[in-house]
Design a protein around this motif. Sequence first.
Motif, short mmCIF file in Angstrom:
data_model
loop_
_atom_site.label_atom_id
_atom_site.label_comp_id
_atom_site.label_asym_id
_atom_site.label_seq_id
_atom_site.Cartn_x
_atom_site.Cartn_y
_atom_site.Cartn_z
N LYS A 1 0.84 -1.20 0.00
CA LYS A 1 0.00 0.00 0.00
C LYS A 1 0.88 1.25 0.00
O LYS A 1 0.57 2.23 -0.69
N GLN B 1 -8.49 9.88 -3.03
CA GLN B 1 -8.13 8.47 -2.89
C GLN B 1 -6.89 8.29 -2.02
O GLN B 1 -6.83 7.38 -1.19
N LEU C 1 -6.85 6.28 1.53
CA LEU C 1 -5.97 5.12 1.75
C LEU C 1 -4.96 5.37 2.87
O LEU C 1 -4.11 4.52 3.13
N ALA D 1 -3.82 -1.50 -8.07
CA ALA D 1 -4.99 -1.37 -7.20
C ALA D 1 -5.73 -2.70 -7.12
O ALA D 1 -6.16 -3.12 -6.04
N LEU E 1 -4.05 -5.14 -4.81
CA LEU E 1 -4.28 -4.84 -3.39
C LEU E 1 -5.76 -4.92 -3.02
O LEU E 1 -6.12 -4.60 -1.88
N ARG E 2 -6.59 -5.32 -3.97
CA ARG E 2 -8.03 -5.43 -3.76
C ARG E 2 -8.66 -4.10 -3.37
O ARG E 2 -9.62 -4.05 -2.60
N GLU E 3 -8.11 -3.03 -3.92
CA GLU E 3 -8.63 -1.68 -3.70
C GLU E 3 -9.55 -1.36 -4.88
O GLU E 3 -9.19 -0.64 -5.80
N TYR E 4 -10.75 -1.91 -4.84
CA TYR E 4 -11.66 -1.85 -5.98
C TYR E 4 -12.24 -0.46 -6.22
O TYR E 4 -12.47 -0.08 -7.36
N LEU F 1 -10.63 2.38 -5.61
CA LEU F 1 -9.52 3.08 -6.26
C LEU F 1 -9.41 2.65 -7.72
O LEU F 1 -9.24 3.50 -8.60
N ARG F 2 -9.52 1.36 -7.95
CA ARG F 2 -9.45 0.86 -9.33
C ARG F 2 -10.49 1.56 -10.20
O ARG F 2 -10.19 2.00 -11.31
#
Length: 140
Positions: free
Chosen positions: A5, A62, A66, A108, A111-114, A116-117
């Motif tokens: 991250k 974002q 985070l 993203a 890191l499973r930052e959906y 953000l994706r």
Amino acid sequence: MKITKEELLAKLNKDLAWEYAALIQYVQHASVITGAEYESFIAELLVHANEEMQHATNLCEQIDFLGGVPAVDVQTIKTSSDSTEMLEQDLEGELDAVSRYKERIAEAEALREYGLRRVLEDILIMEEEHARDLMTVLGK
């Protein structure tokens, strides 16, 4: 793909610095570009500038979400006295942005930052549109 991250936040802050530079560069270019063939495109450059500002705002939100701190650095701004060269500089910046955001989307996702994706995908779509606009005006 292996990324932390903290590494992603550092890259997002670098992207933010490029967005600030793009905003400034578009405003400057729109002010000094001359030539009848570019007259109708000058207003479009200001639209691009406003969209780059929105990208910067979205990235700041974002980064903060985070747990990072949005940076205030500005990347290199390119200038020229030649109108075509200015538009080439803008296109180069957009193509670089497209490449960076494709990479950032994959990071993203890793890191499973959906959320953000999704934000990055929306920015990517707009950067691709900017590149197409510039290619069209440059006859590419």
